[in-house]
Write a protein that holds these residues in place. Structure first.
Motif, PDB file in Angstrom:
ATOM      1  N   ILE A  24       0.788  -1.306   0.030  1.00 11.00           N
ATOM      2  CA  ILE A  24      -0.029   0.074  -0.066  1.00 11.00           C
ATOM      3  C   ILE A  24       0.648   1.234   0.168  1.00 11.00           C
ATOM      4  N   ARG A  25       0.766   2.021  -1.006  1.00 10.30           N
ATOM      5  CA  ARG A  25       1.600   3.202  -1.136  1.00 10.30           C
ATOM      6  C   ARG A  25       1.326   4.247  -1.951  1.00 10.30           C
ATOM      7  N   ASP A  26       1.930   5.516  -1.782  1.00 12.33           N
ATOM      8  CA  ASP A  26       1.521   6.788  -2.491  1.00 12.33           C
ATOM      9  C   ASP A  26       0.032   7.197  -2.392  1.00 12.33           C
ATOM     10  N   LEU A  27      -0.408   7.007  -1.221  1.00  9.99           N
ATOM     11  CA  LEU A  27      -1.982   7.699  -1.312  1.00  9.99           C
ATOM     12  C   LEU A  27      -2.201   8.270   0.273  1.00  9.99           C
ATOM     13  N   SER A  28      -3.146   8.890   0.394  1.00  9.62           N
ATOM     14  CA  SER A  28      -3.492   9.272   1.557  1.00  9.62           C
ATOM     15  C   SER A  28      -4.995   8.786   2.320  1.00  9.62           C
ATOM     16  N   ILE A  29      -5.109   8.616   3.372  1.00 11.58           N
ATOM     17  CA  ILE A  29      -6.490   8.233   3.980  1.00 11.58           C
ATOM     18  C   ILE A  29      -6.715   9.248   5.108  1.00 11.58           C
ATOM     19  N   GLN A  30      -7.875  10.170   4.782  1.00  8.19           N
ATOM     20  CA  GLN A  30      -8.185  11.277   5.415  1.00  8.19           C
ATOM     21  C   GLN A  30      -9.895  10.968   5.641  1.00  8.19           C
ATOM     22  N   ALA A  31     -10.145  11.880   6.706  1.00  9.04           N
ATOM     23  CA  ALA A  31     -11.695  12.290   7.103  1.00  9.04           C
ATOM     24  C   ALA A  31     -12.223  13.316   6.255  1.00  9.04           C
ATOM     25  N   ILE A  86       4.088  -0.819   3.612  1.00 13.84           N
ATOM     26  CA  ILE A  86       3.200   0.412   3.562  1.00 13.84           C
ATOM     27  C   ILE A  86       4.103   1.354   3.520  1.00 13.84           C
ATOM     28  N   SER A  87       4.284   2.148   2.480  1.00 11.99           N
ATOM     29  CA  SER A  87       5.064   3.325   2.317  1.00 11.99           C
ATOM     30  C   SER A  87       4.630   4.556   1.598  1.00 11.99           C
ATOM     31  N   ARG A  88       5.063   5.705   1.878  1.00 11.00           N
ATOM     32  CA  ARG A  88       4.658   6.998   1.481  1.00 11.00           C
ATOM     33  C   ARG A  88       3.156   7.138   1.438  1.00 11.00           C
ATOM     34  N   VAL A  89       2.494   7.146   2.722  1.00 12.60           N
ATOM     35  CA  VAL A  89       1.361   7.197   2.510  1.00 12.60           C
ATOM     36  C   VAL A  89       0.973   8.174   3.963  1.00 12.60           C
ATOM     37  N   TYR A  90      -0.092   8.871   3.742  1.00 10.33           N
ATOM     38  CA  TYR A  90      -0.416   9.864   4.798  1.00 10.33           C
ATOM     39  C   TYR A  90      -1.773   9.469   5.363  1.00 10.33           C
ATOM     40  N   LEU A  91      -1.458   9.082   6.841  1.00  9.47           N
ATOM     41  CA  LEU A  91      -2.931   8.559   7.306  1.00  9.47           C
ATOM     42  C   LEU A  91      -3.257   9.700   8.373  1.00  9.47           C
ATOM     43  N   GLY A  92      -4.313  10.306   8.202  1.00  8.14           N
ATOM     44  CA  GLY A  92      -4.865  11.379   8.786  1.00  8.14           C
ATOM     45  C   GLY A  92      -5.478  11.152  10.102  1.00  8.14           C
ATOM     46  N   VAL A  93      -6.212  11.805  10.764  1.00  5.36           N
ATOM     47  CA  VAL A  93      -6.810  11.568  12.132  1.00  5.36           C
ATOM     48  C   VAL A  93      -8.125  10.940  11.940  1.00  5.36           C
ATOM     49  N   LEU A  94      -8.454   9.760  12.371  1.00  3.83           N
ATOM     50  CA  LEU A  94      -9.547   9.073  12.289  1.00  3.83           C
ATOM     51  C   LEU A  94      -9.886   8.785  13.700  1.00  3.83           C
ATOM     52  N   LYS A 154       7.222  -4.257   6.622  1.00  2.34           N
ATOM     53  CA  LYS A 154       7.765  -2.880   6.825  1.00  2.34           C
ATOM     54  C   LYS A 154       6.885  -1.566   6.630  1.00  2.34           C
ATOM     55  N   ILE A 155       7.098  -0.528   7.470  1.00  5.56           N
ATOM     56  CA  ILE A 155       6.186   0.544   7.415  1.00  5.56           C
ATOM     57  C   ILE A 155       7.151   1.718   7.553  1.00  5.56           C
ATOM     58  N   HIS A 156       7.101   2.364   6.382  1.00  9.02           N
ATOM     59  CA  HIS A 156       8.339   3.474   6.280  1.00  9.02           C
ATOM     60  C   HIS A 156       7.860   4.696   5.490  1.00  9.02           C
ATOM     61  N   ASP A 157       8.729   5.651   5.532  1.00 16.50           N
ATOM     62  CA  ASP A 157       8.638   6.827   4.910  1.00 16.50           C
ATOM     63  C   ASP A 157       7.121   7.292   4.653  1.00 16.50           C
ATOM     64  N   ILE A 181       9.799  -0.345  11.335  1.00 12.81           N
ATOM     65  CA  ILE A 181       8.964   0.976  11.412  1.00 12.81           C
ATOM     66  C   ILE A 181       9.919   2.060  11.044  1.00 12.81           C
ATOM     67  N   SER A 182      10.132   3.004   9.899  1.00 12.09           N
ATOM     68  CA  SER A 182      11.271   3.503   9.888  1.00 12.09           C
ATOM     69  C   SER A 182      11.011   4.742   9.042  1.00 12.09           C
ATOM     70  N   ASP A 183      11.740   5.842   9.257  1.00 14.14           N
ATOM     71  CA  ASP A 183      11.846   6.876   8.285  1.00 14.14           C
ATOM     72  C   ASP A 183      10.348   7.679   8.327  1.00 14.14           C
ATOM     73  N   SER A 184       9.764   7.890   9.249  1.00 13.94           N
ATOM     74  CA  SER A 184       8.359   8.314   9.358  1.00 13.94           C
ATOM     75  C   SER A 184       8.090   9.347  10.261  1.00 13.94           C
ATOM     76  N   VAL A 185       7.103  10.169  10.004  1.00 13.08           N
ATOM     77  CA  VAL A 185       6.571  11.180  10.988  1.00 13.08           C
ATOM     78  C   VAL A 185       5.292  10.587  11.670  1.00 13.08           C
ATOM     79  N   LEU A 186       5.428  10.840  12.995  1.00 20.19           N
ATOM     80  CA  LEU A 186       4.284  10.101  13.923  1.00 20.19           C
ATOM     81  C   LEU A 186       3.795  11.197  14.652  1.00 20.19           C
ATOM     82  N   ARG A 187       2.481  11.377  14.632  1.00 16.55           N
ATOM     83  CA  ARG A 187       2.056  12.659  15.374  1.00 16.55           C
ATOM     84  C   ARG A 187       0.597  12.113  15.867  1.00 16.55           C
ATOM     85  N   GLY A 188       0.123  12.908  17.103  1.00 23.66           N
ATOM     86  CA  GLY A 188      -1.239  12.577  17.537  1.00 23.66           C
ATOM     87  C   GLY A 188      -1.557  12.151  18.764  1.00 23.66           C
TER      88      GLY A 188
END
Length: 317
Positions: free
Chosen positions: A173-180, A204-212, A233-236, A254-261
């Protein structure tokens, strides 16, 4: 016009070349066979495909796309499926059924989700189910948005990986976002469910997973079974509301990712079947800033490697 078979196949596997292949008119040389009367590509349902050798056809149901009949069998010329061929529009209207149809009919292939906003809606356990090897690929997380309708219930996962009959592997799963669409609908953005059988080689790579309503990624092995979720792997990526792994297996990265929230940035426990310990759980190169702390390790976490992460403090840490 004569096109050697090798070049024909090469062109047919390029996304930009589908149109070129589809307008070949006559005199096409495939191997040693000359097709002297090849019309403009006709559309057929799967059941209505003719048995004419050398024919090009646009299949309009099932595993849609451009097909060629050679050596007595029909072969798909393009090794991917486009959700637009299954009726998805990507303009903010409900595309749930169309995307699920592409996933179901294109097993072991790439499902391409072009630029657009694809509204997902529904009830039950999940909005989209993946139960076989597949690549779900967008055109970049700034371009391809899976938008979760604001009214989706708090117990519904957006994408769920699960199969009840046997273990499986190879989900990308890559190159997409999931957002509310708005608010905090649904539960987990990506749920990896190993209640019955294991799942491995997930990327799972190069994804943006927003606040759900739940976690960004949640892997659950409640029984537990041996391995469960492993070798993945979960990365980037940029992921909100954390990653939680319950009774995970070996070799998770789990690498090279930004984790927030909210929640912990990464929360993980591991199985003890037949040997206790995770053996190679690696957390590296991440930037973590979470209300519930950066990292929480539960049972059997021996062998964890935490390397070169930046942990930023916020109120509540």
């Amino acid at each position: 016009m004569r096109v050697p078979a090798k070049l024909f196949r090469k062109l047919a596997t390029r996304k930009w070349a589908v149109g070129l292949v589809s307008i070949l008119l006559a005199g096409v040389l495939i191997g040693a066979t000359v097709i002297s009367t090849l019309p403009i590509v006709q559309s057929y349902t799967t059941a209505a495909l003719p048995t004419v050798t050398g024919l090009l056809a646009q299949v309009t149901d099932g595993m849609r796309g451009l097909w060629w009949r050679g050596l007595g069998t029909w072969q798909k010329l393009v090794g991917y499926c486009n959700v637009r061929d299954f009726g998805a529009l990507g303009v903010g209207t409900d595309d749930t059924a169309a995307i699920q149809a592409a996933i179901t009919n294109c097993q072991a292939n790439e499902v391409y989700v072009p630029k657009g906003t694809y509204l997902l809606d529904g009830a039950g356990t999940e909005l989209l189910l993946i139960s076989n090897q597949i690549k779900l690929v967008g055109s970049g997380f700034l371009n391809t948005n899976l938008s979760v309708k604001s009214t989706v219930g708090a117990t519904v996962d957006v994408i769920r990986l699960y199969r009840s009959s046997s273990a499986f592997e190879g989900v990308d799963i890559r190159d997409l976002s999931i957002q509310a669409q708005s608010g905090t609908p649904a539960r987990h953005a990506i749920a990896i469910d190993t209640t019955t059988y294991g799942i491995s080689k997930v990327n799972i790579s190069r994804v943006y997973l927003g606040v759900l309503g739940g976690r960004g990624i949640y892997a659950n092995n409640p029984t537990p079974i041996q391995d469960g979720f492993y070798s993945s792997k979960i990365h980037d990526s940029q992921i909100y509301n954390g990653i939680q792994i319950v009774n995970g297996g070996d070799t998770l990265n789990i690498s090279d990712s930004v984790l927030r929230g909210s929640n912990a940035g990464i929360e993980a426990s591991f199985v003890c079947l037949p040997i206790c310990g995770n053996r190679n759980f690696v957390v590296s190169g991440n930037n973590i800033s979470h209300v519930g702390g950066a990292l929480k390790l539960g049972a059997n976490n021996w062998g964890t490697k935490i390397l070169h992460n930046e942990i930023e403090g916020i109120a509540g840490d």
